[in-house]
Design a protein around this motif. Structure first.
Motif: not given
Length: 233
Positions: A64, A144, A163, A166-167, A170
């Motif tokens: 990651s 993250i 954040t 991105m979260g 996903c």
């Protein structure tokens, strides 16, 4: 280095946006071409996924953004002596390949928690599941946070906004595309990581004048130490 020198350019924003669009596109593609909405299709991809995307997906999962940044900083600060993790990693891989995976395949199990219930009882399964959930709650935010923090440094965009975006992306492509979207997104990201690493390596070598200068700098900074012994008085 000046503040302007570390800011994203329009080209950087273009490629970064392209990565997000490809990721979203993969989720949409597998959401629209889904022939079945069964649990087997959503969670296991019908158990007919190709070996290469699955392999790339597993690699991407293990490297990651936080681990890439963390390992780079570890080597820069302390040198190469963290190679000691490699033998144990190799041993773990061999044990998984020749002991655990054949057993899981023969029993057609999908998780270790199911095996715990079969081998012991449901309480062991619940304890293991709880520990895994707690580990995920502690680890996923860090996974993250670290790349989001790096992105904030080069763009100035609010850390919490990055954040959340991105979260959300996903969660979104996982929810609509299932495991197929996850596997192919991970494969795409893994290829991107490998290409990016190669480009950084080549550009870095050219900027410092070749591998000989890099090796000399490593020796000068005492970062070639394979085993570092701490003297305790």
């Amino acid at each position: 280095m000046s503040q302007a020198a570390i800011q994203f350019s329009l080209l950087d924003y273009f490629f970064f946006s392209l990565v997000f669009l490809v990721t979203i596109g993969i989720g949409l593609f597998y959401a629209l071409r889904k022939k079945s909405h069964s649990i087997d299709e959503f969670l296991f991809g019908g158990k007919n996924l190709s070996i290469f995307p699955v392999a790339f997906s597993l690699v991407a999962t293990s490297i990651s953004g936080s681990s890439i940044i963390g390992q780079s900083m570890e080597v820069y600060a302390y040198g190469l002596h963290n190679w000691i993790y490699l033998p144990m990693g190799l041993l773990t891989t061999l044990i998984m390949q020749f002991i655990f995976l054949p057993m899981f395949f023969e029993l057609q199990l999908v998780s270790t928690f199911t095996y715990f219930e079969m081998r012991f009882d449901r309480s062991v399964k619940h304890v293991a599941s709880t520990l895994y959930i707690v580990t995920g709650i502690l680890l996923i935010p860090l996974t993250i946070y670290v790349p989001a923090l790096a992105f904030q440094e080069v763009t100035g965009i609010n850390l919490y906004l990055i954040t959340m975006i991105m979260g959300s992306i996903c969660i979104w492509y996982t929810a609509i595309g299932g495991i197929r979207a996850v596997v192919w997104t991970d494969a795409f990201q893994c290829i991107l990581i490998l290409i990016s690493g190669g480009v950084i390596f080549i550009v870095g070598l050219r900027s410092v004048g070749g591998i000989a200068n890099v090796w000399e700098a490593l020796g000068r900074g005492e970062r070639l130490t394979i085993i570092k012994v701490q003297n305790v008085e």
